[in-house]
Design an enzyme around this catalytic site. Structure first.
Site, PDB file in Angstrom:
ATOM      1  N   HIS A  94       0.851  -1.197   0.000  1.00  0.00           N
ATOM      2  CA  HIS A  94       0.000   0.000   0.000  1.00  0.00           C
ATOM      3  C   HIS A  94       0.889   1.250   0.000  1.00  0.00           C
ATOM      4  O   HIS A  94       1.951   1.261   0.617  1.00  0.00           O
ATOM      5  CB  HIS A  94      -0.913  -0.022   1.229  1.00  0.00           C
ATOM      6  N   GLU A 164      -4.092   1.794  -7.419  1.00  0.00           N
ATOM      7  CA  GLU A 164      -4.454   2.916  -6.555  1.00  0.00           C
ATOM      8  C   GLU A 164      -3.584   4.123  -6.905  1.00  0.00           C
ATOM      9  O   GLU A 164      -2.457   4.249  -6.383  1.00  0.00           O
ATOM     10  CB  GLU A 164      -4.222   2.544  -5.083  1.00  0.00           C
TER      11      GLU A 164
END
Ligand code: PEP
Length: 254
Positions: A94, A164
Site C-alpha cells: 500500500h 491505486e
C-alpha cells in the site's frame, strides 16, 4: 472467472474493538443475500480474531504481513500468524507503507511468504503523480515486475492487483478525482504487463481499483473502468456506504 470483489481497507480505524464490531456487524447484517460478489474487510490486526466470529460471509484480510515465519523480528506479524487467526487476504505494498520506506524488493518477499502461508496478496500499485511524458506507466510496470519477480505461474491467480493512483487517495493533500477512463487505461496496461509475464494465467488475475471510490462513483468504475472490483478506504468506515458499494457490484450484469 472469479467473482468480483469489494475490499474494505479500514486502515488504522476504528479506535476501539467495540466500534470495530459495530461497523463489521453493520455490514454483515446487510449482505446476507449477496451471492455473486466476494466481500472482504481488512481491519487492524488486533480485531481479526474477534471479527472472525461475527460473520461467515465476510472474508477477512490483513493490511500487511512480515516476510519471515517466526523469530526475532520485534513488532512484526507473520503471514502464517494472520492465517491462523482467520485472515485469508493481505494488502501488500500500500502507498502508505511505501511512504514509510517499503520498497518493491521488500514487497516481493512479503508476497512470496504470504502465498506460502495460504494468504491471497492484494498487491497495490500506482503512481504519485501523472507526468506529461507518461513516465507513470514505467513506474507501474516496474512495481508489477519487481513485486511479482519469481512468483510462479501456477499460483499467480491467487494475487489481486489493486490499482491505486496515490493522487486520488482521500488522504493525499490536493487530491484529484480519477475517472473511470484513467482507470480503464491503466487496467489495460496492467493486463498487458501481466500477460507478457504470466501468459494465459494472467487472465485469472483480478485487477481492482482504489482511490476515494464511494457509493456514488462505484458503478461507473465497475462498469467502465475495466476492473473486477474495488478497494474503498474511507467509504469502508461507513457500514451503509460500504454495503451500498457491495450491492452496486452485485447488481451488475456478469
Ligand atoms: C486506500 O488508501 O486504499 C484507499 C483507497 O483510500 P480512500 O478510498 O480513502 O481513498
Amino acid at each position: 472467472m472469479s467473482k468480483k470483489v469489494i475490499i474494505g481497507n479500514w486502515k488504522m480505524n476504528p479506535f476501539t474493538s467495540k466500534e470495530a464490531e459495530k461497523l463489521f456487524s453493520g455490514v454483515a447484517e446487510n449482505i446476507s443475500d449477496i451471492k455473486k460478489t466476494e466481500v472482504v474487510i481488512c481491519p487492524p490486526f488486533i480485531y481479526l480474531e474477534k471479527l472472525k466470529k461475527l460473520s461467515k460471509k465476510i472474508i477477512l484480510g490483513a493490511q500487511d504481513a512480515f516476510s519471515g515465519d517466526v523469530g526475532a523480528f520485534t513488532g512484526e506479524v507473520s503471514a502464517g500468524m494472520l492465517y491462523s487467526v482467520g485472515a485469508r487476504y493481505v494488502i501488500l505494498g500500500h502507498s502508505e507503507r511505501r511512504a514509510l520506506g517499503e520498497n518493491n524488493s521488500d514487497i516481493n518477499k512479503k508476497i512470496k511468504s504470504a502465498l506460502d502461508a495460504g494468504l491471497r496478496p492484494i498487491l497495490c500499485v500506482g503512481e504519485s503523480v501523472r507526468d506529461e511524458n507518461h513516465g507513470y506507466f514505467n513506474l507501474v510496470k516496474a512495481q508489477l515486475e519487481e513485486c511479482l519477480a519469481g512468483v510462479s505461474k501456477t499460483i499467480i491467480s491467487k494475487v489481486i492487483i489493486a490499482y491505486e493512483p496515490v493522487w486520488a487517495i482521500s488522504t493525499t493533500p490536493d487530491r484529484k478525482d480519477a475517472t473511470s477512463d484513467d482507470c480503464r487505461e491503466m487496467a489495460i496496461f496492467i493486463k498487458k504487463i501481466l500477460s507478457d509475464k504470466f501468459s494465459a494465467e494472467a487472465g485469472k488475475i483480478r485487477i481492482i481499483y482504489g482511490g476515494s471510490v464511494n457509493e456514488k462513483d462505484a458503478g461507473d468504475f465497475l462498469k467502465n473502468g475495466g476492473v473486477d472490483g474495488l478497494l474503498p478506504g474511507r467509504a469502508s468506515l461507513d457500514a451503509k456506504k460500504f454495503t451500498e458499494i457491495v450491492k452496486i457490484c452485485e447488481a451488475l450484469e456478469k
